[in-house]
Design a protein around this motif. Sequence first.
Motif, PDB file in Angstrom:
ATOM      1  N   MET A 200     -17.974   4.913  -1.458  1.00 59.57           N
ATOM      2  CA  MET A 200     -16.602   4.405  -1.380  1.00 59.57           C
ATOM      3  C   MET A 200     -15.630   5.419  -1.967  1.00 59.57           C
ATOM      4  N   LEU A 201     -14.462   5.488  -1.373  1.00 60.27           N
ATOM      5  CA  LEU A 201     -13.379   6.337  -1.876  1.00 60.27           C
ATOM      6  C   LEU A 201     -12.186   5.456  -2.218  1.00 60.27           C
ATOM      7  N   LEU A 202     -11.581   5.693  -3.362  1.00 58.16           N
ATOM      8  CA  LEU A 202     -10.350   5.002  -3.739  1.00 58.16           C
ATOM      9  C   LEU A 202      -9.332   6.058  -4.133  1.00 58.16           C
ATOM     10  N   LYS A 203      -8.208   6.101  -3.407  1.00 62.50           N
ATOM     11  CA  LYS A 203      -7.174   7.110  -3.675  1.00 62.50           C
ATOM     12  C   LYS A 203      -5.864   6.404  -3.986  1.00 62.50           C
ATOM     13  N   TYR A 204      -5.164   6.935  -4.996  1.00 57.43           N
ATOM     14  CA  TYR A 204      -3.934   6.335  -5.533  1.00 57.43           C
ATOM     15  C   TYR A 204      -2.729   7.134  -5.073  1.00 57.43           C
ATOM     16  N   PHE A 205      -1.682   6.440  -4.633  1.00 59.06           N
ATOM     17  CA  PHE A 205      -0.414   7.060  -4.245  1.00 59.06           C
ATOM     18  C   PHE A 205       0.696   6.402  -5.069  1.00 59.06           C
ATOM     19  N   TYR A 206       1.674   7.217  -5.483  1.00 55.68           N
ATOM     20  CA  TYR A 206       2.740   6.646  -6.318  1.00 55.68           C
ATOM     21  C   TYR A 206       4.087   7.230  -5.943  1.00 55.68           C
ATOM     22  N   ASP A 207       5.043   6.348  -5.673  1.00 52.03           N
ATOM     23  CA  ASP A 207       6.421   6.721  -5.378  1.00 52.03           C
ATOM     24  C   ASP A 207       7.236   6.501  -6.657  1.00 52.03           C
ATOM     25  N   THR A 208       7.612   7.587  -7.316  1.00 52.71           N
ATOM     26  CA  THR A 208       8.292   7.460  -8.609  1.00 52.71           C
ATOM     27  C   THR A 208       9.665   6.818  -8.457  1.00 52.71           C
ATOM     28  N   GLY A 209      10.352   7.063  -7.331  1.00 50.96           N
ATOM     29  CA  GLY A 209      11.678   6.486  -7.145  1.00 50.96           C
ATOM     30  C   GLY A 209      11.666   4.981  -7.107  1.00 50.96           C
ATOM     31  N   LEU A 210      10.611   4.399  -6.551  1.00 55.96           N
ATOM     32  CA  LEU A 210      10.489   2.949  -6.449  1.00 55.96           C
ATOM     33  C   LEU A 210       9.487   2.380  -7.442  1.00 55.96           C
ATOM     34  N   ALA A 211       8.853   3.250  -8.229  1.00 55.04           N
ATOM     35  CA  ALA A 211       7.789   2.817  -9.140  1.00 55.04           C
ATOM     36  C   ALA A 211       6.750   2.000  -8.371  1.00 55.04           C
ATOM     37  N   HIS A 212       6.412   2.465  -7.170  1.00 50.69           N
ATOM     38  CA  HIS A 212       5.541   1.726  -6.259  1.00 50.69           C
ATOM     39  C   HIS A 212       4.198   2.427  -6.107  1.00 50.69           C
ATOM     40  N   ALA A 213       3.129   1.668  -6.289  1.00 53.60           N
ATOM     41  CA  ALA A 213       1.776   2.188  -6.126  1.00 53.60           C
ATOM     42  C   ALA A 213       1.139   1.616  -4.868  1.00 53.60           C
ATOM     43  N   SER A 214       0.454   2.465  -4.124  1.00 55.48           N
ATOM     44  CA  SER A 214      -0.326   2.032  -2.972  1.00 55.48           C
ATOM     45  C   SER A 214      -1.679   2.725  -3.039  1.00 55.48           C
ATOM     46  N   TYR A 215      -2.616   2.255  -2.230  1.00 48.62           N
ATOM     47  CA  TYR A 215      -3.999   2.690  -2.385  1.00 48.62           C
ATOM     48  C   TYR A 215      -4.673   2.862  -1.030  1.00 48.62           C
TER      49      TYR A 215
ATOM     50  N   ALA B  75     -10.911   3.764   6.808  1.00 51.87           N
ATOM     51  CA  ALA B  75     -10.098   3.560   5.609  1.00 51.87           C
ATOM     52  C   ALA B  75      -9.072   2.470   5.861  1.00 51.87           C
ATOM     53  N   ILE B  76      -8.626   1.849   4.773  1.00 56.50           N
ATOM     54  CA  ILE B  76      -7.576   0.840   4.814  1.00 56.50           C
ATOM     55  C   ILE B  76      -6.582   1.165   3.708  1.00 56.50           C
ATOM     56  N   ILE B  77      -5.306   0.879   3.946  1.00 58.92           N
ATOM     57  CA  ILE B  77      -4.256   1.126   2.952  1.00 58.92           C
ATOM     58  C   ILE B  77      -3.774  -0.212   2.404  1.00 58.92           C
TER      59      ILE B  77
END
Length: 465
Positions: free
Chosen positions: A1-16, A26-28
């Motif tokens: 399994m792979l888990l990758k983290y994405f972060y938008d600092t302007g919105l303080a938003h995390a997605s995976y 893969a699924i987001i």
Amino acid sequence: MLLKYFYDTGLAHASYMIGCQRSGEAIIIDPSRSVDQYLEAAKAEGLKIVGAAETHIHADFVSGARELAHRVGAKLYLSDEGTADWKYQNLEGLSAQLVKHHDKFYVGRVKLEVLHTPGHTPESISFLLTDEGGGASQPIGIFTGDFVFVGSIGRPDLLETAAGMMGTAEVGARQLYHSMLAFLELPDHLQVWPAHGAGSACGKGLGAIPSSTVGYEKLINPALQFRDEQKFVDYILADQPETPFYFAVMKRVNKVGPAPLSSLPPVAPIDPSQLATLATRELVVDTAAAKEFGEHHVAGTINIPTAMLQQWAGFLVNYEKPVYFITTAEALPAQLRALRSIGIDNVAGYFESSQTTDYRQASYSTIPPAELQAAIESGKLRLIDVRAKTEFDDYRIAGAEHHFLGRLFRELTTIARDKPLVTQCLGGGRSAIAASILEREGFSVINMQGGIRAWQQAGLPTVQS
């Protein structure tokens, strides 16, 4: 399994991104509208994005789930919980599965189980993740969306404060209490992957650490310490951040579906000779640095520096009208991504900054606190504090009037014009935006250099509530 983290600092938003290397799929989870980042990451890992899942109908950004469906045919996994008012619409032609409590779905051999965790919104769900392809029979973690954050919990008042559904805040708070009790029953070892970090308006006191565990949150999260429902309700409804007006727009956009980015018209340059006239009729936003704008700008324009665009444009731009920008061709693509992430799609054109020099005849003063103190304290200058209400209530300069920056356009008629104004925030950034707005509306205005922080550093007094 792979888990990758994405972060938008302007919105303080995390997605995976969750990937199953065995199946190459893969699924987001809770994707942003800028989906290229996921497509590039998946390609680098040798994966194909086959799905996108949302924990709820987001209010603070445009979801990228449908963009992924349009771009690569991703299957959507969307909540079918909650009230009829907040059911997803316009799913015809898309591959979509509406899910409820304890439903399960897979990406390859990775299992996601749905938990209904209402309170932040009625339809909110969380996803328990189990890596069955790796031989696990128990979950390793939970995607909590806007339910549980690191050090905090989601606010339950947005349907009321953003969408105008009166009476829903307390109902949501009580739902949130029972969701919290269910969270406490989860195993301590589970990792917690929330959709937001510090700076988000979806809760109060969010931590800056990207992830946590159920056990750690049980120990340190103040919202998880209550065992009395009314005390929890009182706590969670108090002192929440100001609700951005655009949250109501985002709720509607994400419910019915945003336009595919490919359908938006190109944003073309406009002849600068039209600028002065256009600025008297439409909203023109100059993205220059505050110091540069204060010294020389086009009369009638307002200033939102590029670094603050994503945070403040949603408050200040009228979504129903066209908006224009003064910027550069090089900066425009990133600015459009920031604007479109919060649903500002009606950008009618832009003026190349280098071609506007001859039209920059207006200015306002930026003056240090020590040079303003006597005039403020004597009443010759009217002090306008544009910080959030929680900041103002904590401490302020004596005599200051509170007008939150995000509400400034709506409160202009309540500000007297009998004397010059001084705008002030914490460090001078928000007050510079406010100064540009007030000057546009015909006020005589000065921006306090360095804000209340510089006022205190100069040894000048403040008062506390």
